[in-house]
Write an enzyme that holds these catalytic residues in place. Structure first.
Site, PDB file in Angstrom:
ATOM      1  N   HIS A 304     -30.606  68.277  73.263  1.00  0.00           N
ATOM      2  CA  HIS A 304     -30.847  69.186  72.279  1.00  0.00           C
ATOM      3  C   HIS A 304     -29.710  70.229  72.066  1.00  0.00           C
ATOM      4  CE1 HIS A 304     -34.987  67.880  71.793  1.00  0.00           C
ATOM      5  NE2 HIS A 304     -35.287  68.147  73.135  1.00  0.00           N
ATOM      6  N   ASP A 355     -36.906  61.474  69.977  1.00  0.00           N
ATOM      7  CA  ASP A 355     -37.928  62.186  70.996  1.00  0.00           C
ATOM      8  C   ASP A 355     -39.168  62.356  70.910  1.00  0.00           C
ATOM      9  OD1 ASP A 355     -38.190  64.446  72.668  1.00  0.00           O
ATOM     10  OD2 ASP A 355     -37.514  65.946  71.295  1.00  0.00           O
TER      11      ASP A 355
END
Length: 477
Positions: A304, A355
């Site tokens: 991220h 994810d």
């Protein structure tokens, strides 16, 4: 982490409707899904994206699961034709397989990242090795259909609800190994250290009831359990430090030592609240803390990395830490747009992940890398096509250095993307990454073995597998 004797997988595949591995063997007899035995084979494609750029009329010759010849401007001859344009196998560098069961249940805009997390914990509480095997197998098969040939599984669902170990302490990890094998793709199991329940200005909190199954007590006990995981032909064993929220500073070094020489992944600055808590307690950003504790470097991936200071960007670049962007998740959870171009310019390689699997489409994630940059900068062409393809095929961040390139000596991973779908018709082959989706993938070959053909997985109807495994989690809701 060190390896020990193999651990015998315990989960059953009965709930997938018979012996899955038998279905996968299909046309290939008794050979293993990722085995590299067998005769020399040849495939031909009108277009292929080679390291040198777009090539035409390309013949791929494969022996022992590797490319032994890649030749442009050839005739088909006796080779098997592949449609459209051939890409290297895609690498999904950040996956939480069980989150696939949340798709279509958490995207309506209610709540925040933190309320979403509560629903995720409730799902996690329902999983055991058998149900995890079924869900992960179907999820990994969906990845294969989208052209993904290697997945990095950020795995922290270690124990039974309440925290008690299974008879095999790695039963959940072994379920993931088996799932990837059944689906025909490679796995890097990023076994995750998860010690604390959170971080505030006054320090770390203990694991709460919903988090107990994630933890091993401390980093040393985590390393002891994870050390019994053994690598195999289709699986690498890496490590993950969940986040600076979940691993106190005095335990970070233990994780780094245990992960020496292997991929090490860590969630970094996904939410502003994480930055505020880390700054409030440690007096520094998460990136700065990880740097001081020796986490960052070429074998590490920061996942991220959305909310970074200029100094954070420079630190990640200086240490050549890979940054794994997950644009679909970052949009869905309203996390924000990370500084991808600045990170790349600073020296950080970029990778991509699906994810939470709101969508499984690495081509879409690569396109989003550019499109989100356009939104944030008001400029086009922030990444060139080669950079987008490299981000989508960065297998080396998962410990597979011989995958992701269509060149002699590399593992024979070929992904054929159609140029005649309603999305891609008329596209220039070199721009396919800007128009195609996972639905346009026709053929997927892993280590010279065909696992997807004509848009169909060898397991059969993957949608049915997904429906069968996910529905029980939501009965009565």
């Amino acid at each position: 982490m060190t390896s020990a004797a193999p651990v015998t997988p315990t989960p059953s595949t009965e709930h997938l409707g018979g012996t899955v591995s038998g279905a996968l063997r299909g046309e290939n007899g008794a050979e293993a899904v990722l085995g590299r035995e067998g005769k020399r084979r040849r495939w031909w494609a009108a277009y292929a994206l080679l390291p040198s750029g777009l090539a035409q009329d390309v013949t791929f010759e494969v022996a022992g699961g590797r490319l032994v010849a890649v030749t442009a401007e050839t005739v088909v001859g006796d080779a098997t034709m592949l449609p459209g344009v051939v890409l290297p196998g895609l690498a999904n560098a950040h996956s939480h397989a069980f989150h696939r069961a949340l798709r279509g249940r958490t995207h309506d805009g209610r709540g925040t990242f933190w309320t979403w997390r509560t629903r995720m914990y409730a799902l996690a509480a329902q999983l055991d090795p058998d149900s995890y095997l079924a869900l992960a197998t179907a999820t990994y098969a969906e990845m294969a259909l989208a052209g993904i040939t290697t997945v990095g599984e950020f795995h922290y669902l270690h124990h039974s609800p309440g925290g008690a170990s299974y008879d095999d302490p790695n039963a959940m990890g072994e379920a993931l190994r088996q799932a990837a094998s059944e689906a025909g793709i490679r796995l890097t199991l990023l076994d995750t250290c998860y010690v604390a329940g959170g971080l505030g200005h006054s320090g770390h909190s203990p694991l709460d009831a919903s988090q107990q199954r994630f933890g091993d007590g401390d980093a040393d006990l985590w390393a002891q359990r994870a050390s019994s995981l053994k690598e195999s032909d289709g699986m690498r064993v890496g490590a993950a430090l969940h986040s600076v929220r979940a691993v106190p500073r005095d335990q970070i070094g233990h994780v780094v030592a245990a992960a020496a020489g292997r991929p090490l992944h860590v969630h970094v600055s996904e939410q502003p609240a994480e930055n505020e808590a880390c700054q409030g307690f440690y007096g520094m950003t998460p990136t700065a803390l990880l740097d001081v504790e020796g986490v960052l470097g070429p074998l590490t991936s920061a996942v991220h990395a959305t909310h970074l200071t200029d100094e954070d960007v420079a630190t990640l670049g200086r240490t050549r830490t890979t940054v794994c962007l997950c644009p679909t998740t970052e949009r869905d959870l309203a996390d924000g747009i990370g500084p991808a171009r600045r990170l790349r310019d600073a020296g950080s390689p970029l990778s991509l992940g699906s994810d939470q699997h709101a969508f499984i489409d690495l081509l879409g994630e690569a396109r989003a890398l550019e499109m989100d940059e356009r939104l944030g900068s008001l400029q086009r062409g922030r990444f060139d096509l080669d950079e987008l393809l490299k981000a989508a095929t960065r297998h080396e961040s998962l410990g597979w250095d011989d995958v992701g390139r269509l060149e002699v000596g590399a593992r024979a991973d070929l992904v054929a993307v159609r140029l005649d779908s309603r999305r891609t018709a008329g596209s220039a082959p070199q721009q396919i990454i800007l128009t195609a989706t996972g639905a346009d993938v026709d053929t997927v070959i892993v280590d010279g073995r065909t696992i997807v053909s004509g848009g169909q997985h060898l397991l059969g109807d993957v949608g049915t597998l997904l429906q069968r495994t996910i529905e029980p989690f939501w009965e009565g809701s």
